[in-house]
Scaffold this active site. Structure first.
Site, PDB file in Angstrom:
ATOM      1  N   GLY A   1      67.386  40.011  67.777  1.00  0.00           N
ATOM      2  CA  GLY A   1      66.196  39.426  68.381  1.00  0.00           C
ATOM      3  C   GLY A   1      66.615  38.665  69.611  1.00  0.00           C
ATOM      4  CB  THR A   2      64.864  37.851  72.724  1.00  0.00           C
ATOM      5  OG1 THR A   2      65.284  37.272  73.965  1.00  0.00           O
ATOM      6  CG2 THR A   2      63.539  37.260  72.310  1.00  0.00           C
ATOM      7  CG  MET A   3      67.810  33.662  74.285  1.00  0.00           C
ATOM      8  SD  MET A   3      69.429  33.165  73.750  1.00  0.00           S
ATOM      9  CE  MET A   3      69.444  31.448  74.165  1.00  0.00           C
TER      10      MET A   3
ATOM     11  CE  LYS B   1      69.586  35.899  67.825  1.00  0.00           C
ATOM     12  NZ  LYS B   1      68.515  35.290  68.646  1.00  0.00           N
TER      13      LYS B   1
ATOM     14  CG  ASP C   1      74.590  32.493  64.125  1.00  0.00           C
ATOM     15  OD1 ASP C   1      73.552  33.161  64.285  1.00  0.00           O
ATOM     16  OD2 ASP C   1      74.742  31.350  64.594  1.00  0.00           O
ATOM     17  CD  GLU C   2      74.330  33.052  68.723  1.00  0.00           C
ATOM     18  OE1 GLU C   2      74.127  34.076  69.426  1.00  0.00           O
ATOM     19  OE2 GLU C   2      73.549  32.091  68.706  1.00  0.00           O
TER      20      GLU C   2
ATOM     21  CB  CYS D   1      56.578  36.410  76.385  1.00  0.00           C
ATOM     22  SG  CYS D   1      56.956  36.076  78.123  1.00  0.00           S
TER      23      CYS D   1
ATOM     24  CD  GLN E   1      75.847  30.072  82.158  1.00  0.00           C
ATOM     25  OE1 GLN E   1      76.274  30.649  83.148  1.00  0.00           O
ATOM     26  NE2 GLN E   1      74.717  29.381  82.151  1.00  0.00           N
TER      27      GLN E   1
END
Length: 198
Positions: A9-11, A15, A90-91, A148, A174
């Site tokens: 999923g996006t930011m 998650k 994670d990540e 969004c 980053q």
């Protein structure tokens, strides 16, 4: 039968919160889990994952040299039962290809289900190495949805900001939070950079 899951999923899609919830559900039934997270991401503190809702959990840091398969295979918990019921990552976009292949061995050879959570694409809409390989090797792929930042459409992309200005060039990795990244839909991404940049 154990499987490798990639939940992307996006930011701001929840998650890390989902990992904390899944871990709690297993442990409430007396079923131990292991949580891995990239050593490079220390936003919640060293050896921890953190959700934007304020919850944190201890995790095992993963760097370029970590062998996930050997770590899990050799792990011996202090208390019974001497079994890990689930591996949570994670990540996962920050994993290297060898990490993903090690996760497949954990599933196939050790019979432990693995759930990897992460971003699919970066701020320039390029796949991360970990995500690319999880899309290839995962048994099941699931999208975790969010909306969004600027409208009510589903967010599928992310915009990076530098000094409040959207940017789509720079280093892929980053680490940052809401001040650096916003989840956006394709249309809002186009509005920021133009369709030729998406």
């Amino acid at each position: 039968m154990a499987q490798l899951y990639f939940k992307y999923g996006t930011m701001n899609s929840g998650k890390s919160f989902e990992i904390i919830k899944v871990a709690h559900n297993y442990e409430e039934q007396g079923k131990p889990v292991m949580i891995f997270s990239p050593a490079v991401d220390t936003r919640a503190g060293a050896e921890q994952i953190g959700s934007r809702v304020g919850m944190t959990r201890k995790s095992i840091p993963v760097d370029e040299h970590t062998n996930l398969y050997e770590f899990v295979k050799e792990y011996r918990p202090q208390f019974e039962p001497k079994r890990i019921y689930c591996i949570l990552v994670d990540e996962a976009q920050f994993l290297k290809k060898h990490h993903v292949l090690e996760l497949t061995r954990i599933v196939d050879e050790l019979g432990i289900p693995v759930m990897a959570f992460g971003l699919k694409n970066d701020f320039a809409n390029q796949l991360f190495e970990g995500s690319y390989n999880l899309l290839i090797y995962a048994d099941k792929i699931e999208e975790i949805k969010t909306i969004c930042w600027y409208c009510d459409r589903k967010a599928t992309m992310v915009i990076r900001f530098r000094d409040g200005v959207p940017v789509n060039v720079g280093e892929q990795i980053q680490i940052g939070g809401n001040e650096d990244y916003k989840p956006v839909c394709r249309r809002c991404y186009h509005d920021a950079f133009g369709p030729q940049q998406a």
